[in-house]
Design a protein around this motif. Structure first.
Motif, PDB file in Angstrom:
ATOM      1  N   ASN B 477     -12.894  -3.770   2.204  1.00  0.00           N
ATOM      2  CA  ASN B 477     -12.267  -4.358   3.155  1.00  0.00           C
ATOM      3  C   ASN B 477     -10.867  -4.369   3.024  1.00  0.00           C
ATOM      4  O   ASN B 477     -10.311  -4.902   4.058  1.00  0.00           O
ATOM      5  CB  ASN B 477     -12.613  -5.885   2.909  1.00  0.00           C
ATOM      6  N   ASN B 478     -10.386  -3.157   2.495  1.00  0.00           N
ATOM      7  CA  ASN B 478      -8.865  -3.145   2.692  1.00  0.00           C
ATOM      8  C   ASN B 478      -8.383  -1.519   3.285  1.00  0.00           C
ATOM      9  O   ASN B 478      -9.315  -0.743   2.929  1.00  0.00           O
ATOM     10  CB  ASN B 478      -8.168  -2.982   1.052  1.00  0.00           C
ATOM     11  N   LEU B 479      -7.737  -1.631   4.201  1.00  0.00           N
ATOM     12  CA  LEU B 479      -7.263  -0.545   4.691  1.00  0.00           C
ATOM     13  C   LEU B 479      -5.780  -0.181   4.113  1.00  0.00           C
ATOM     14  O   LEU B 479      -4.931  -1.052   3.897  1.00  0.00           O
ATOM     15  CB  LEU B 479      -6.745  -0.696   6.296  1.00  0.00           C
ATOM     16  N   ILE B 480      -6.036   1.253   3.477  1.00  0.00           N
ATOM     17  CA  ILE B 480      -4.794   1.651   2.694  1.00  0.00           C
ATOM     18  C   ILE B 480      -4.163   2.680   3.508  1.00  0.00           C
ATOM     19  O   ILE B 480      -4.738   3.614   4.049  1.00  0.00           O
ATOM     20  CB  ILE B 480      -5.178   2.259   1.255  1.00  0.00           C
ATOM     21  N   VAL B 481      -2.870   2.247   3.680  1.00  0.00           N
ATOM     22  CA  VAL B 481      -1.944   3.176   4.429  1.00  0.00           C
ATOM     23  C   VAL B 481      -0.913   3.776   3.291  1.00  0.00           C
ATOM     24  O   VAL B 481       0.002   2.937   2.860  1.00  0.00           O
ATOM     25  CB  VAL B 481      -1.485   2.717   5.763  1.00  0.00           C
ATOM     26  N   SER B 482      -0.793   4.684   2.990  1.00  0.00           N
ATOM     27  CA  SER B 482       0.039   5.496   2.135  1.00  0.00           C
ATOM     28  C   SER B 482       0.941   6.293   3.037  1.00  0.00           C
ATOM     29  O   SER B 482       0.548   7.015   3.876  1.00  0.00           O
ATOM     30  CB  SER B 482      -0.427   6.219   1.018  1.00  0.00           C
ATOM     31  N   PHE B 483       2.187   6.507   2.346  1.00  0.00           N
ATOM     32  CA  PHE B 483       3.267   7.510   3.041  1.00  0.00           C
ATOM     33  C   PHE B 483       4.017   7.975   2.099  1.00  0.00           C
ATOM     34  O   PHE B 483       4.321   7.513   1.010  1.00  0.00           O
ATOM     35  CB  PHE B 483       3.651   6.711   4.231  1.00  0.00           C
ATOM     36  N   LYS B 519       6.190  -0.595  -2.284  1.00  0.00           N
ATOM     37  CA  LYS B 519       5.793   0.662  -2.563  1.00  0.00           C
ATOM     38  C   LYS B 519       5.710   1.437  -1.320  1.00  0.00           C
ATOM     39  O   LYS B 519       5.483   0.849  -0.191  1.00  0.00           O
ATOM     40  CB  LYS B 519       4.477   0.572  -3.370  1.00  0.00           C
ATOM     41  N   SER B 520       5.515   2.661  -1.415  1.00  0.00           N
ATOM     42  CA  SER B 520       5.196   3.774  -0.226  1.00  0.00           C
ATOM     43  C   SER B 520       3.721   3.650   0.299  1.00  0.00           C
ATOM     44  O   SER B 520       2.958   4.655   0.399  1.00  0.00           O
ATOM     45  CB  SER B 520       5.623   4.869  -0.340  1.00  0.00           C
ATOM     46  N   SER B 521       3.187   2.304   0.057  1.00  0.00           N
ATOM     47  CA  SER B 521       1.750   2.265   0.728  1.00  0.00           C
ATOM     48  C   SER B 521       1.457   0.719   1.042  1.00  0.00           C
ATOM     49  O   SER B 521       2.251  -0.055   0.578  1.00  0.00           O
ATOM     50  CB  SER B 521       0.995   2.624  -0.445  1.00  0.00           C
ATOM     51  N   ILE B 522       0.646   0.767   1.765  1.00  0.00           N
ATOM     52  CA  ILE B 522       0.320  -0.674   2.317  1.00  0.00           C
ATOM     53  C   ILE B 522      -1.096  -1.036   2.311  1.00  0.00           C
ATOM     54  O   ILE B 522      -1.847  -0.061   2.773  1.00  0.00           O
ATOM     55  CB  ILE B 522       0.543  -0.759   3.921  1.00  0.00           C
ATOM     56  N   ALA B 523      -1.329  -2.222   1.512  1.00  0.00           N
ATOM     57  CA  ALA B 523      -2.801  -2.418   1.587  1.00  0.00           C
ATOM     58  C   ALA B 523      -2.980  -3.797   2.604  1.00  0.00           C
ATOM     59  O   ALA B 523      -2.266  -4.685   2.508  1.00  0.00           O
ATOM     60  CB  ALA B 523      -3.277  -2.754   0.382  1.00  0.00           C
TER      61      ALA B 523
END
Lengths: 480, 578
Positions: B477-483, B519-523
């Motif tokens: 159910n998680n959208l993980i956006v990393s950068f 962190k450089s990611s968003i959950a």
């Protein structure tokens, strides 16, 4: 006029807002294009309203974006708004063709090869003058820095305005280098001017108290120098001058008879041969930035040939020059006089700034003494009002037996080989020293640019202001 | 009846004309823009369609320098479209004149101009050192045939053919500056190659002058004329070079590129006889971004004369590839001589500084004109190359470059990330290519490149939020956006002092408050997110600010668009505030 003004502002305001509105109206434009028989549909997402930029990413459809090229077509609006720039672009095309033609055919290089020898030690170059004794004069210079393969130097200059106004100069030096112990310098000139003005009344003569005259002059001068020390030169000079002054106006510009002011015979309105002999000494302590000797870090601007052997960018030290000479007439005119002069040039760099920001100060005194009841011809008197002194006044504006001149210049670089200069000249002429007072000084101020190569002075352009005149100058010689 | 002067009619016509122009513009520009795609993201620009071979062009150096320094500057002020855009930008009404060939991810697709390399897929040290070299370099084991000579000019040299039949232009270092030109040329060639540009195969080579054989039809250019080449001509050229103790001469060998050279390409406009050339060169991101790379390696001679359009193909079936040439005026050298302190700081003829100096009566002293500007270690094999006075914002080429003049913060970010992609170790490896024998000189060059690189990063990453390399994935159910935070990756900022403020929405509205990630990611927990507000949209939008020590730095936002479809998520758009 009010109406015009109102409309003008309105149009400008509208123009600005419409322009910005056009800029902000960036949106999607769908249009079909045919490139290489390939039909596709494009949309724009770019913020540039002046190009229809196809962004294949956002195209709905089956074509893969990688198969569709970017394109940016100039819109009509963009083209119209660029019209003023396009006009300029069009206007400079002939210049472009000319420069490209020169580059392809090496025209200037070929002319240079034609005018100069292979070693670039001798040849011709064009010369001209603006703002001197005549408004404009042009000619050529021949120079040879290695005459007879022995290091002799020869120069021949011409300045021509018309058949009644021209000047020829010739100079021969042995050796050309300034540091040799024995030096011989022979120079001569010929000049003819048919529309010269002489201002009467000395230091306080009004601007309109002048008469016209014509003059022909031939001059030959020899100077033998001996370097007592590396910076101390003693010299002996000898010279003859033949001068013919004629067609002198009988009345001044104000309508008064000339005889009310001067005696034409004793003043020099005749034909005269003068012989002069003199002694002089020059002490040169100047330090110049003529060479960039740190070749590790500085690239030199090269010069194709030597124009003049001038110290450029003098930042400290002084030059003292003094001399005395005796002159007398060789024909039956009654001219006999002594001349002495002193010239002091002092240079300072401005504290806290680099050496090339510098002040140059000059004080020059000249005086003639008539001997035995004789007189001094007017063209041999001390003159102020020239490209080298009291620059804001008309040519030869003030003359008398003596002159005192102070010049202060602030010189600073604005580019590798361009200097800007701010200057003021203060000077007065006098018959005897009792006349010198603070109130009699005439002043001029001005600014200008000086152009050089890495080691040589090229020319200067200046504009000078005084109470009477605004004078612009272009000269190929330094004033000091 | 009132009579109006001619002027009023003129104004009236002007007004009507402007009205028409604006109407045309507005009509042609109506609609809405969409900063994301639901198609595949474009990674290739197909500008390699077959075209008839275009005519060869020539460099016109004198006109180009005069034009770009003077008339072009005047023309820019008369281009009302640009003026309106600049005024509108200053008033906050519209954006800047951004590059035209960028995709929705603000990236440059591959093309005949550019190939994605080191930044996108890090190259190994060996790959970086190999650079554009495809073979083994010139064959120096056999006689080498000289087919052309050039004894004059800035860089004397000759053209040779080796036993393998490959043709090379040979350039020689000057005796007084051994290794200077050749090392600069090779190092920068490989840097540009790694950054994605097309460059010739340049390498340092050594051979015995006795190996050289003059071809019967060899010619030499002397005094602008071409003459048959003699041994004396060859010796005259070799006399200018340094011969090593082993009798060999060190040279820079530049292999002829494959294809037919058509002359230089311009930094402005398009080529009319190339239908593939559709974007004005000054509006190409990779051409504008070259300014940033050029500033790093002090490539002040980056003008159109040092480029080359090459027709690749057979007969009339081919296309133009765009090369950068002549990297010999980079780092601390100009041609084969030492660089002036002002190179890179001001144009060769710079009315800006002339005006400032005149107006301030010389009281302003240019920092690079101060004596202390030269007060640094000097190595003949490195020349004048420094990092203390270097300013990424103010760096210029010797003459105005139309593309470089149009660099926007987004272009600058693109260029800076290409520069920052080189690690210290990689820079050291690239400098090794220069075969500089003095270890101190070599280390000085490495350190100077590192310092200049970091200055570039610090400057351009302060103009645009330096977040890049976005990736999105669905995990339950998680959208993980990393950068990648390029500032942190480049060692310019501490990760511990950095956080990211973000909010979530669709392209038109926000559905979350501002949140913070360290962190450089968003959950994003999709189950707890009020997604129904998105009303069936498949694309969501995340807006990010980067906080350094708790404060936005730079205070610029980055919008990321993510498509969620068929249980997959992918990044479909990036919009950066410039």
């Amino acid at each position: 006029m009010e109406f015009l003004s109102f409309n003008h502002h309105r149009v400008l305001r509208l123009l600005l807002w419409l322009g910005i509105a056009m800029v902000t109206q960036a949106g999607a434009v769908v249009h079909a294009s045919h490139i290489h028989e390939e039909t596709f549909i494009t949309t724009t997402t770019n913020t540039n309203p002046f190009f229809k930029v196809a962004d294949p990413d956002t195209i709905p459809g089956k074509a893969h974006p990688d198969s569709i090229p970017y394109r940016a077509d100039r819109t009509l609006a963009r083209t119209l708004l660029k019209a003023p720039a396009a006009v300029v672009h069009l206007a400079i095309q002939p210049l472009k063709w000319g420069i490209n033609w020169n580059e392809e055919k090496q025209v200037i290089s070929r002319i240079s090869d034609f005018l100069l020898n292979e070693e670039k030690t001798a040849g011709f170059y064009p010369s001209f003058s603006i703002g001197g004794r005549t408004a404009f004069a042009a000619g050529f210079t021949y120079f040879n820095r290695d005459l007879f393969n022995g290091g002799h130097s020869f120069d021949f200059n011409t300045f021509y305005t018309n058949t009644q106004n021209y000047r020829l100069d010739i100079n021969y030096k042995v050796p050309p280098a300034p540091r040799r112990r024995y030096q011989i310098d022979i120079s001569g000139n010929l000049r003819k001017n048919n529309d010269q003005d002489i201002f009467l009344g000395g230091n306080s003569g009004p601007e309109d108290l002048e008469v016209d005259y014509q003059i022909e002059s031939y001059n030959l001068k020899t100077e033998v120098g001996y370097l007592i020390r590396p910076n101390l030169l003693a010299k002996v000079t000898n010279g003859v001058i033949h001068t013919r002054v004629h067609n002198v106006a009988e009345q001044t510009e104000t309508g008064e008879p000339l005889s009310n002011f001067v005696d034409p015979e004793t003043y020099g309105f005749c034909t005269t041969n003068l012989l002069s002999s003199g002694l002089g000494v020059t002490l040169d302590h100047r330090k110049g930035l003529s060479e960039n000797d740190n070749t590790n870090l500085i690239s030199r601007v090269t010069t194709s040939y030597d124009f003049k052997q001038t110290k450029v960018r003098v930042y400290s030290g002084a030059l003292y020059d003094a001399g005395i000479s005796y002159s007398r007439s060789l024909n039956n005119t009654d001219f006999e006089y002594l001349t002495y002069y002193g010239d002091w040039q002092q240079f300072f760099s401005v504290p806290g700034l680099p050496l090339d920001r510098r002040l140059a100060f000059r004080a020059r005194l000249q005086k003639r003494y008539p001997l035995g009841g004789a007189s001094v011809p007017f063209y041999e008197q001390s003159i102020l009002g020239d490209a080298d002194n009291l620059r804001g006044y008309e040519q030869d504006r003030f003359r008398d037996l003596g002159s005192l001149l102070f010049t202060l210049e602030y010189r600073y670089p604005i580019w590798d080989t361009w200097d800007a200069v701010l200057f003021t000249d203060q000077g007065q002429v006098f018959s005897n020293y009792d006349q010198i007072t603070f109130n009699r000084f005439h002043g001029s101020v001005g600014t200008g640019l000086r152009f050089m190569t890495a080691s040589d002075f090229l020319f200067r352009v200046e504009i000078a202001f005084s109470k009477e005149e605004i004078r612009s100058l272009l000269k190929f010689t330094m004033n000091f | 009846m009132r009579q109006y002067p001619m002027h009023s009619h003129l104004f009236s016509y002007t007004f009507k004309l402007l009205l028409v122009i604006s109407c045309i513009s507005i009509i042609s520009a109506c609609g809405s823009s969409r900063p994301y795609t639901q198609q595949p993201v474009k990674t290739f620009d197909p500008d390699n369609k077959n075209i008839p071979r275009p005519a060869e062009t020539e460099e016109h150096f004198q006109w180009e320098t005069l034009y770009l320094s003077t008339f072009y500057q005047l023309e820019k002020t008369l281009d009302l479209g640009s003026i309106f855009q600049a005024v509108g930008h200053a008033m906050g009404i519209n954006g800047m004149d951004e590059a035209d060939n960028v995709n929705v991810l603000d990236e440059v697709p591959n093309s005949s101009w550019y190939t994605r390399r080191h930044y996108f897929k890090p190259m190994s040290l060996n790959e970086l050192k190999r650079g554009p070299i495809s073979g083994a370099g010139p064959d120096t084991t056999q006689p080498i045939t000289v087919i052309r000579g050039k004894s004059e000019g800035v860089t004397p040299g000759f053209t040779v053919q080796d036993a393998r039949g490959n043709t090379y232009i040979i350039k020689l270092d000057r005796k007084e500056s051994p290794e200077l030109m050749s090392s600069s040329e090779v190092i920068v060639t490989n840097i540009y190659h790694a950054a994605g540009y097309s460059v010739p195969e340049n390498s340092i080579s050594y051979f015995d002058p006795d190996q050289l054989v003059i071809a019967e039809d060899a010619t030499v250019t002397k005094g602008g004329d071409e003459k048959p080449m003699t041994k004396a001509d060859l010796q005259e050229i070799l006399d200018k070079a340094q011969i090593r103790e082993d009798g060999k001469v060190r040279v820079l060998a530049s292999k002829y590129v494959n294809g037919r050279p058509l002359g230089p390409w311009n930094f402005k406009g398009t080529r009319k006889d190339d239908p593939n050339d559709r974007i004005p060169h000054e509006d190409r991101r990779e051409v504008r971004g070259l300014r940033v790379l050029g500033s790093w390696v002090n490539d002040t001679d980056r003008r159109h004369g040092n480029t080359m359009a090459v027709y690749v193909g057979k007969g009339d079936k081919g296309y133009i590839e765009h090369y950068l040439l002549d990297m010999g005026s980079t780092l601390g050298t100009v041609g084969v001589s030492l660089r002036h302190t002002k190179r890179g700081q001001e144009y060769r003829y710079d009315p800006r500084y002339m005006g400032v100096l005149y107006g301030t009566l010389g009281l302003y002293v240019k920092p690079w004109a101060r004596p202390e500007a030269k007060d640094r270690p000097f190595y003949p094999s490195v020349g004048y190359f420094e990092s203390k006075l270097f300013s990424p914002a103010n760096w210029v080429t010797s003459y105005p470059n139309p593309a470089f003049e149009k660099v926007t913060p987004r272009d600058g970010l693109w260029g800076a990330k290409m520069v920052m992609a080189f690690s210290d170790e990689e820079i050291r490896a690239l400098v090794e290519l220069g075969k500089i024998t003095n270890p101190e000189a070599k280390e000085y060059l490495v350190q100077t490149l590192i310092e200049r690189r970091d200055k570039i990063g610090n400057y351009w990453f302060s103009k645009v939020n330096p977040l890049d390399k976005f990736k999105a994935m669905l995990a339950g159910n998680n959208l993980i956006v990393s950068f990648a935070d390029l500032g942190v990756e480049g060692g310019l900022f501490e990760a511990a002092n950095t956080s990211y403020r973000y909010k979530l929405g669709d392209p038109d509205q926000w559905i979350s408050k501002e949140l913070l990630s360290r962190k450089s990611s968003i959950a994003i927990d999709l189950a707890s997110t009020d997604l129904e507000k998105l009303e069936g949209e498949e694309v969501i939008r995340i807006q990010l600010h980067t906080l350094r020590n708790g404060k936005p730095y730079p205070d610029k936002k980055t919008d990321v668009y993510i498509e969620m479809k068929d249980d997959r998520a992918r990044v479909v758009g990036i919009k950066r505030e410039g």
